[in-house]
Design a protein around this motif. Structure first.
Motif, mmCIF file in Angstrom:
data_model
loop_
_atom_site.group_PDB
_atom_site.id
_atom_site.type_symbol
_atom_site.label_atom_id
_atom_site.label_comp_id
_atom_site.label_asym_id
_atom_site.label_seq_id
_atom_site.Cartn_x
_atom_site.Cartn_y
_atom_site.Cartn_z
ATOM 1 N N GLU A 198 0.844 -1.188 0.000
ATOM 2 C CA GLU A 198 0.000 0.000 0.000
ATOM 3 C C GLU A 198 0.880 1.240 0.000
ATOM 4 N N GLY A 199 0.274 2.368 -0.349
ATOM 5 C CA GLY A 199 1.004 3.626 -0.390
ATOM 6 C C GLY A 199 1.607 3.949 -1.738
ATOM 7 N N GLY A 200 1.447 3.049 -2.726
ATOM 8 C CA GLY A 200 1.997 3.285 -4.058
ATOM 9 C C GLY A 200 0.902 3.334 -5.106
ATOM 10 N N GLY A 242 6.295 2.308 -5.714
ATOM 11 C CA GLY A 242 6.293 3.277 -4.625
ATOM 12 C C GLY A 242 5.574 2.834 -3.376
ATOM 13 N N GLY A 243 5.354 1.531 -3.219
ATOM 14 C CA GLY A 243 4.700 1.049 -2.004
ATOM 15 C C GLY A 243 5.521 1.386 -0.769
ATOM 16 N N THR A 244 4.852 1.849 0.271
ATOM 17 C CA THR A 244 5.558 2.270 1.485
ATOM 18 C C THR A 244 5.498 1.230 2.596
ATOM 19 N N SER A 245 4.563 0.285 2.495
ATOM 20 C CA SER A 245 4.424 -0.734 3.535
ATOM 21 C C SER A 245 3.574 -1.874 3.001
ATOM 22 N N PHE A 246 3.479 -2.947 3.786
ATOM 23 C CA PHE A 246 2.613 -4.071 3.457
ATOM 24 C C PHE A 246 1.520 -4.196 4.514
ATOM 25 N N LYS A 247 0.360 -4.637 4.076
ATOM 26 C CA LYS A 247 -0.780 -4.807 4.973
ATOM 27 C C LYS A 247 -1.325 -6.223 4.828
ATOM 28 N N TRP A 254 5.336 -6.745 -7.720
ATOM 29 C CA TRP A 254 5.723 -6.126 -6.444
ATOM 30 C C TRP A 254 4.510 -5.720 -5.609
ATOM 31 N N TYR A 255 3.383 -6.391 -5.824
ATOM 32 C CA TYR A 255 2.150 -6.032 -5.112
ATOM 33 C C TYR A 255 1.909 -6.919 -3.894
ATOM 34 N N GLY A 270 10.449 -10.803 3.789
ATOM 35 C CA GLY A 270 10.224 -9.889 2.679
ATOM 36 C C GLY A 270 9.924 -8.462 3.077
ATOM 37 N N GLN A 271 9.917 -8.163 4.364
ATOM 38 C CA GLN A 271 9.651 -6.799 4.817
ATOM 39 C C GLN A 271 10.847 -5.882 4.569
#
Length: 334
Positions: free
Chosen positions: A47-49, A63-68, A84-85, A126-127
């Protein structure tokens, strides 16, 4: 008056700090619960991208900033390999013995996370970089090269010796469940097209504490031939055997076949009445199932020599498989 103002300001400051700290406490608490568990499953999205035109000929999530983590996901139609999703490219599940992941795209292969610890680790994998899990870490690493094969225990369809993966699917849904006795992942494929057939397929993967074994249950919506599972062929020793009562069989491989490289054993246990043929494909050793719309249940596993108290020789691995085959012979399940 100044004293009262100071007290009021101090109270507000403490309240704000307290509120900011509360989510952090909850996060720490949830991680501790996961670490104490003996099974865990998840699917995690970026998320964030935003989606952009990528360099591989398809859209990518940039541009993802974090994972949820989510418990249910309708996989975006634009999602494919290397977008990369989805963190580590699909859902993952683990016990205190081993971890697995499913490529939730056209490949639909199952990969193995070798573990050097009995703690739950997938929530952290993967974080720190999308492909970081390919490198050796204190917890372990991704150990299996899947390539063009099925990996271990995944599903494909063989038609005229051509393997169909999940390249043409109308829609895919994934859901996660973590319980006291097991963790599971359910994938619903709608409109899976292979050759001249189009079906729906439900796939449920579950793992129990203290076990390397994943139970895989599939339910096709239509009777078609050629649905297969298998073990990727890495040119090591291959074994096949049936139980004394002839109700169960296994196919297995053992040898130096990891990315490390070191020893890994893989196996699929299947009901002989469900199988029409055991054969060699281009990239895999295969079990082909008879056409049906009833549930098909089988089991698969990976046994890495570096896991705590792991199986380190071919002889130990075959003894382990024979013990499990006897268990199926006697109980008809694990």
């Amino acid at each position: 008056m100044k004293t009262l103002q100071f007290i009021a300001v101090s109270f507000c400051f403490l309240a704000i700090v307290g509120c900011k700290n509360e989510p952090k406490k909850e996060t720490i608490k949830s991680e501790k619960v996961a670490e104490k568990a003996k099974t865990y499953a998840e699917i995690s999205i970026a998320e964030g991208g935003k989606w952009i035109d990528g360099t591989r000929g398809h859209e990518e999530y940039d541009g993802g900033t974090s994972f949820k983590n989510v418990t249910n996901l309708r996989v975006p139609d634009k999602h494919t390999d290397h977008t990369w999703y989805i963190r580590y490219e699909g859902p993952g599940w683990e016990s205190n013995k081993v971890g697995y992941r499913l490529y939730l795209d056209w490949r639909n292969a199952i990969d193995i996370f070798g573990k050097k610890t009995d703690s739950m680790v997938l929530s952290k994998v993967g974080q720190d970089g999308f492909d970081s899990y390919h490198e050796p870490e204190a917890w372990g690493q991704d150990i299996l090269k899947v390539g063009s094969g099925l990996g271990v225990g995944s599903i494909g369809r063989l038609v005229n010796d051509k393997m169909f993966h999940f390249k043409e699917v109308d829609s895919t849904f994934a859901s996660i469940e973590n319980g006291a006795k097991q963790s599971s992942i359910t994938i619903d494929y709608h409109g899976w097209k292979t050759a001249d057939d189009k079906i729906d397929l439900k796939s449920t993967l579950s793992i129990q504490p203290d076990s390397r074994i994943t139970k895989h249950t599939i339910i096709p919506s239509k009777e078609i031939n050629g649905i297969v599972t298998g073990v990727i062929d890495h040119k090591v020793a291959y074994f096949a055997k049936e139980s004394d009562n002839k109700k169960w069989g296994y196919i297995a491989t053992y040898g130096i076949q990891t990315l490390v490289p070191d020893n890994l054993g893989m196996a699929v246990f299947y009901k002989t009445d469900d199988a029409s043929e055991v054969k060699k494909g281009e990239f895999d050793y295969l079990v082909e199932f008879k056409p049906t719309t009833k549930p098909i249940e089988f089991y698969f596993l990976g046994a890495w020599e570096q896991e705590p108290n792991g199986i380190k020789t071919q002889e130990e691995f075959l003894k382990y498989l024979d013990d499990k085959l006897l268990e199926l012979n006697n109980n008809n399940k694990f």
